[in-house]
Design a protein around this motif. Sequence first.
Motif, mmCIF file in Angstrom:
data_model
loop_
_atom_site.group_PDB
_atom_site.id
_atom_site.type_symbol
_atom_site.label_atom_id
_atom_site.label_comp_id
_atom_site.label_asym_id
_atom_site.label_seq_id
_atom_site.Cartn_x
_atom_site.Cartn_y
_atom_site.Cartn_z
ATOM 1 N N ARG A 474 0.848 -1.181 0.000
ATOM 2 C CA ARG A 474 0.000 0.000 0.000
ATOM 3 C C ARG A 474 0.887 1.235 0.000
ATOM 4 N NH1 ARG A 474 -5.657 -0.179 -0.438
ATOM 5 N NH2 ARG A 474 -5.919 1.336 1.210
ATOM 6 N N ALA A 475 0.339 2.356 -0.456
ATOM 7 C CA ALA A 475 1.180 3.540 -0.655
ATOM 8 C C ALA A 475 0.844 4.699 0.284
ATOM 9 C CB ALA A 475 1.063 4.021 -2.101
ATOM 10 N N ARG A 476 -0.326 4.737 0.864
ATOM 11 C CA ARG A 476 -0.724 5.920 1.626
ATOM 12 C C ARG A 476 -0.064 5.943 2.995
ATOM 13 N NH1 ARG A 476 -7.094 5.820 -0.261
ATOM 14 N NH2 ARG A 476 -6.776 6.971 -2.188
ATOM 15 N N GLY A 477 0.956 6.743 3.106
ATOM 16 C CA GLY A 477 1.704 6.870 4.345
ATOM 17 C C GLY A 477 3.202 6.831 4.125
ATOM 18 N N GLU A 478 3.659 6.084 3.137
ATOM 19 C CA GLU A 478 5.091 6.025 2.853
ATOM 20 C C GLU A 478 5.515 7.336 2.194
ATOM 21 O OE1 GLU A 478 8.641 4.845 3.239
ATOM 22 O OE2 GLU A 478 7.078 3.401 3.776
ATOM 23 N N PRO A 479 6.468 8.069 2.789
ATOM 24 C CA PRO A 479 6.807 9.407 2.268
ATOM 25 C C PRO A 479 7.174 9.440 0.792
ATOM 26 C CG PRO A 479 7.719 9.141 4.455
ATOM 27 C CD PRO A 479 7.152 7.797 4.077
ATOM 28 N N ARG A 480 7.912 8.450 0.323
ATOM 29 C CA ARG A 480 8.357 8.490 -1.077
ATOM 30 C C ARG A 480 7.174 8.447 -2.049
ATOM 31 N NH1 ARG A 480 11.778 3.058 -1.571
ATOM 32 N NH2 ARG A 480 12.252 3.618 0.580
ATOM 33 N N ASP A 481 6.024 7.908 -1.586
ATOM 34 C CA ASP A 481 4.903 7.712 -2.499
ATOM 35 C C ASP A 481 4.026 8.947 -2.663
ATOM 36 O OD1 ASP A 481 5.610 5.061 -3.010
ATOM 37 O OD2 ASP A 481 4.590 4.359 -1.205
ATOM 38 N N ILE A 482 4.239 9.997 -1.880
ATOM 39 C CA ILE A 482 3.423 11.203 -2.007
ATOM 40 C C ILE A 482 4.109 12.250 -2.873
ATOM 41 C CG2 ILE A 482 4.348 12.483 -0.014
ATOM 42 C CD1 ILE A 482 0.644 12.173 -1.097
ATOM 43 N N VAL A 483 5.331 11.989 -3.301
ATOM 44 C CA VAL A 483 6.130 12.993 -3.998
ATOM 45 C C VAL A 483 5.441 13.513 -5.248
ATOM 46 C CG1 VAL A 483 8.237 13.307 -5.343
ATOM 47 C CG2 VAL A 483 8.356 12.292 -3.066
ATOM 48 N N GLU A 484 4.914 12.613 -6.066
ATOM 49 C CA GLU A 484 4.306 13.035 -7.329
ATOM 50 C C GLU A 484 3.164 14.016 -7.084
ATOM 51 O OE1 GLU A 484 2.197 11.092 -11.322
ATOM 52 O OE2 GLU A 484 3.096 9.806 -9.798
ATOM 53 N N TYR A 485 2.357 13.749 -6.059
ATOM 54 C CA TYR A 485 1.260 14.674 -5.760
ATOM 55 C C TYR A 485 1.778 15.989 -5.198
ATOM 56 C CZ TYR A 485 -2.818 16.770 -3.567
ATOM 57 O OH TYR A 485 -3.804 17.662 -3.189
ATOM 58 N N MET A 486 2.816 15.931 -4.393
ATOM 59 C CA MET A 486 3.329 17.145 -3.754
ATOM 60 C C MET A 486 3.837 18.165 -4.766
ATOM 61 S SD MET A 486 3.071 16.942 -0.350
ATOM 62 C CE MET A 486 4.407 17.753 0.516
ATOM 63 N N VAL A 487 4.252 17.716 -5.928
ATOM 64 C CA VAL A 487 4.728 18.652 -6.954
ATOM 65 C C VAL A 487 3.662 18.915 -8.013
ATOM 66 C CG1 VAL A 487 7.129 17.997 -6.603
ATOM 67 C CG2 VAL A 487 5.784 16.822 -8.342
ATOM 68 N N SER A 488 2.477 18.340 -7.828
ATOM 69 C CA SER A 488 1.408 18.471 -8.819
ATOM 70 C C SER A 488 0.738 19.842 -8.736
ATOM 71 C CB SER A 488 0.353 17.381 -8.585
ATOM 72 O OG SER A 488 -0.827 17.646 -9.304
ATOM 73 N N ARG A 489 0.286 20.331 -9.873
ATOM 74 C CA ARG A 489 -0.474 21.577 -9.915
ATOM 75 C C ARG A 489 -1.889 21.379 -9.401
ATOM 76 N NH1 ARG A 489 1.718 25.715 -12.792
ATOM 77 N NH2 ARG A 489 -0.345 26.611 -13.168
ATOM 78 N N ASP A 490 -2.319 20.136 -9.222
ATOM 79 C CA ASP A 490 -3.646 19.849 -8.688
ATOM 80 C C ASP A 490 -3.665 19.857 -7.172
ATOM 81 O OD1 ASP A 490 -4.758 19.604 -11.166
ATOM 82 O OD2 ASP A 490 -4.645 17.423 -11.238
ATOM 83 N N GLN A 491 -2.518 20.080 -6.552
ATOM 84 C CA GLN A 491 -2.476 20.083 -5.099
ATOM 85 C C GLN A 491 -3.161 21.330 -4.552
ATOM 86 O OE1 GLN A 491 0.632 19.883 -1.317
ATOM 87 N NE2 GLN A 491 1.446 20.164 -3.380
ATOM 88 N N VAL A 492 -3.963 21.159 -3.506
ATOM 89 C CA VAL A 492 -4.547 22.277 -2.767
ATOM 90 C C VAL A 492 -4.214 22.054 -1.296
ATOM 91 C CG1 VAL A 492 -6.413 22.640 -4.430
ATOM 92 C CG2 VAL A 492 -6.783 21.104 -2.490
ATOM 93 N N PRO A 493 -4.245 23.109 -0.465
ATOM 94 C CA PRO A 493 -3.928 22.920 0.954
ATOM 95 C C PRO A 493 -4.876 21.923 1.617
ATOM 96 C CG PRO A 493 -3.877 25.252 0.391
ATOM 97 C CD PRO A 493 -4.444 24.541 -0.799
ATOM 98 N N LEU A 494 -4.386 21.194 2.607
ATOM 99 C CA LEU A 494 -5.216 20.232 3.309
ATOM 100 C C LEU A 494 -6.396 20.891 4.003
ATOM 101 C CD1 LEU A 494 -2.651 17.766 4.934
ATOM 102 C CD2 LEU A 494 -3.865 17.580 2.772
ATOM 103 N N MET A 495 -6.283 22.170 4.342
ATOM 104 C CA MET A 495 -7.368 22.867 5.024
ATOM 105 C C MET A 495 -8.456 23.330 4.059
ATOM 106 S SD MET A 495 -6.838 22.751 8.269
ATOM 107 C CE MET A 495 -7.785 24.090 9.011
ATOM 108 N N THR A 496 -8.406 22.895 2.804
ATOM 109 C CA THR A 496 -9.433 23.216 1.819
ATOM 110 C C THR A 496 -10.709 22.432 2.116
ATOM 111 O OG1 THR A 496 -7.726 23.595 0.147
ATOM 112 C CG2 THR A 496 -9.959 23.215 -0.659
ATOM 113 N N ASN A 497 -11.865 23.063 1.889
ATOM 114 C CA ASN A 497 -13.139 22.385 2.092
ATOM 115 C C ASN A 497 -13.231 21.129 1.221
ATOM 116 O OD1 ASN A 497 -16.180 21.981 1.197
ATOM 117 N ND2 ASN A 497 -16.203 22.993 3.187
ATOM 118 N N SER A 498 -13.880 20.119 1.751
ATOM 119 C CA SER A 498 -13.954 18.816 1.081
ATOM 120 C C SER A 498 -14.443 18.902 -0.354
ATOM 121 C CB SER A 498 -14.880 17.882 1.873
ATOM 122 O OG SER A 498 -14.379 17.659 3.164
ATOM 123 N N GLU A 499 -15.410 19.750 -0.621
ATOM 124 C CA GLU A 499 -16.022 19.796 -1.947
ATOM 125 C C GLU A 499 -15.156 20.523 -2.972
ATOM 126 O OE1 GLU A 499 -18.340 17.953 -2.484
ATOM 127 O OE2 GLU A 499 -19.322 17.617 -0.562
#
Length: 794
Positions: A474-499
Amino acid sequence: MWLVAAGLGVAAHASPIAQTKGDFVDKFRQLEGEDWPTPTDYRNAAGAPGHRYWQQKVDYRITARLDEPSRTISGSETITYHNNSPDQLRYLWLLLDQNYKRDHIAQRAETVSPGGQISMTEVRQAMRYKEWEGGFNNLKVTDASGRPLKFTVVDTLLRIDLASPLNSGAATTVKIEFTLPMPEARVVGGRSGYECFTKADQDGNCIFLAAQWFPRAAVYSDYEGWHNKAFVGSGEFTLEFGDYDVSITVPSDHVVSATGVLANPEILTAAQRARLAQARTAKEPVYIVTPAEALAAEKGKPSGTKTWRFTASNVRDFAFASSRKFVWDAMGVKQNDPQVPLVMAMSFYPKEARPLWDAYSTKAIAHTIDVYGEFAFTYPYPTAQSINGPVGGMEYPMMTFNGPRPVKDKKTGQLTYTERAKYGLIGVVIHEIGHSWFPMIVNSDERQWTWMDEGLNSFLEFEAERRWDPKFPRARGEPRDIVEYMVSRDQVPLMTNSESVLQFGNNGYAKPATALVILRETILGRELFDFAFKEYARRWRFKRPTPYDFFRTMEEASGVDLDWFWRGWFYSTDHVDISLDKVVKARLDTRNPEVEKAWGRDKAKAEPTPLTIARNTQVPVIDRDPATRDFYDETDRFTVTAKDRKDYDGLKKKLEPEEAAVLGFKDNFYHFSFRNIGGLVMPVILKLDYEDGSSETIRIPAEVWRYNARAVTWQHVTPKVLKAAEVDPLWETADADRSNNAYPRRIEPAVLKLRDDPTGDNRMADSELEVTPDSTKTRPIKKDEKKDEKKDEK
């Protein structure tokens, strides 16, 4: 931004610090008083419930009937609403989350790809909506005496106007009648519904999963008042705790699983009750409803109905599942808790889910109870259940809906399962049962802050999966596996509303889970993190925390200022990319001319000969004509003169003993130049390899960036000679570009793949073993029985 005057619930905020000169960025600026709400008597500055904390209590008595031919639930509920707030309420808001009318807000707000393509699922859904409309129908609302109450439906919300205001400390009762057509889950979608087995090689019976199936009271809280935001599809269900008494009438041959405990166990056969008692102390799951009994029910003809009654105390929702197809197994899970010393872990599934579910579902429940109990608190309810059906994964109090099944071979009809399905089932059971802690008990607002339940739960799921199998895929939690999302333009802050989240899985689940893994392993350490996390869970057990309560508790209980961490990981879209740009090896100037000039000469000799000199092959004048040579040709700037020696002798006489000792210090001074490319400040984990073959890893705290968040130089002193250095050697910080982590730089290995056809991973089906639907055991088969290697995976 809002300010809360202590104890009054009025709101405002101080303005952020403005930067008017220079370009200094303070990544360590405190969030308290600037971005976080002011503490109140309801929520104190330590992150705990204040001495005036309150929350509402809502109790339900429901009678419901499942009509199998029309696939409709009809119900009547009596709601007793206890107003524990300091406010007078003139109306009540209720949730109608499954109000799937053709014009409901989620349907009207749905967008499609502009690429000129559409999926078969989307076409089937459009066709179904032309002939079917769900939603709550035949609504009737009265008070306790049966007098009609005015009500208004606002999309997925129901407002009931009370006959008289409900004062603080008082209670009121309303009665609601309704009908709800259930959606076909695999066509319409959603978090519940039905699935019928209608293919020619199957039996035509159905599984019914009922959730969000009755009008439920919306939350009224100290920080928002009524939580009456419509359900658009992503933000889930924040609710009030209460007690439930629910009677469900179903076809007589159905088996029902539901939130709570079975209040009329006599509905089971004597043999089934005996098996249930046996399961309490069994070391392996015991069939309560056997595969043979379930198969007989599928082949039989239903006659009449039966009513199953369940009761549940202090829960925030109620769900149930019903089918004649259900096999039911169970086992007791012991806890070190005098209040709930034993939990019944139970699974319900059709024959199509065997042998996968027999082997893993109930044991995964038991494992989850053990691990989550260690990290948070012991499981407080008497049952924990996993039900197989058309919903891939969804959670309710004591109930979870989980989807993975084995695969039927098209030629032989044999059921086998892929590795992906195996770990998918174990993982989804852990995840959904884990939601019992977050948010079913630690009751966060899912409609606003997805990460508070999905992220915290995914973090604990990651820990539980690692304890199931260290190599759990599984990938959710291993630091190396979040890298692609962290540099993505689709990333928004975690404090963003769910919708408003663009990549829901990465943002709501993976990134916060990874953040907490890093907080535990790299920043706080396990001891401090585990103490603080358990304190948060303990404080907010059966209460309603906000993100600020979590942040404050983690800091207050660990004793570590983490504002920089929350700001970077939860409030920004920065990523981790720390470059080791340069390493300088230095030593103290001994002031001894013999030493220093010899060092200078060696350094000069090590420099390359300039090209302009190397290409001049003619004999120079000073070599052709010796008369042109003098003192300066026979010496150089590194020659030690008599004056140099005299000056050094004079210096030694002037030095105090302590100063002389300093000049004799022979250790190497290494200066490391780091650059923060990604913007997210983090500790710098630096591995140093020395020429003598030894190594050491130094953990430089994040505060190294406090004066300059972009570039810093850090010093390390050692008598050893450094051979190489590397930032984040174990890939623990989610560093996005590892090519700039090593010094000297390394050549990065890579493989260029040709475009290929993906192959299945059903090694069980490809092996010479047979797995029968009636057993999880295997037997060798003859070569001429070998199955076709091409397998069909759902």
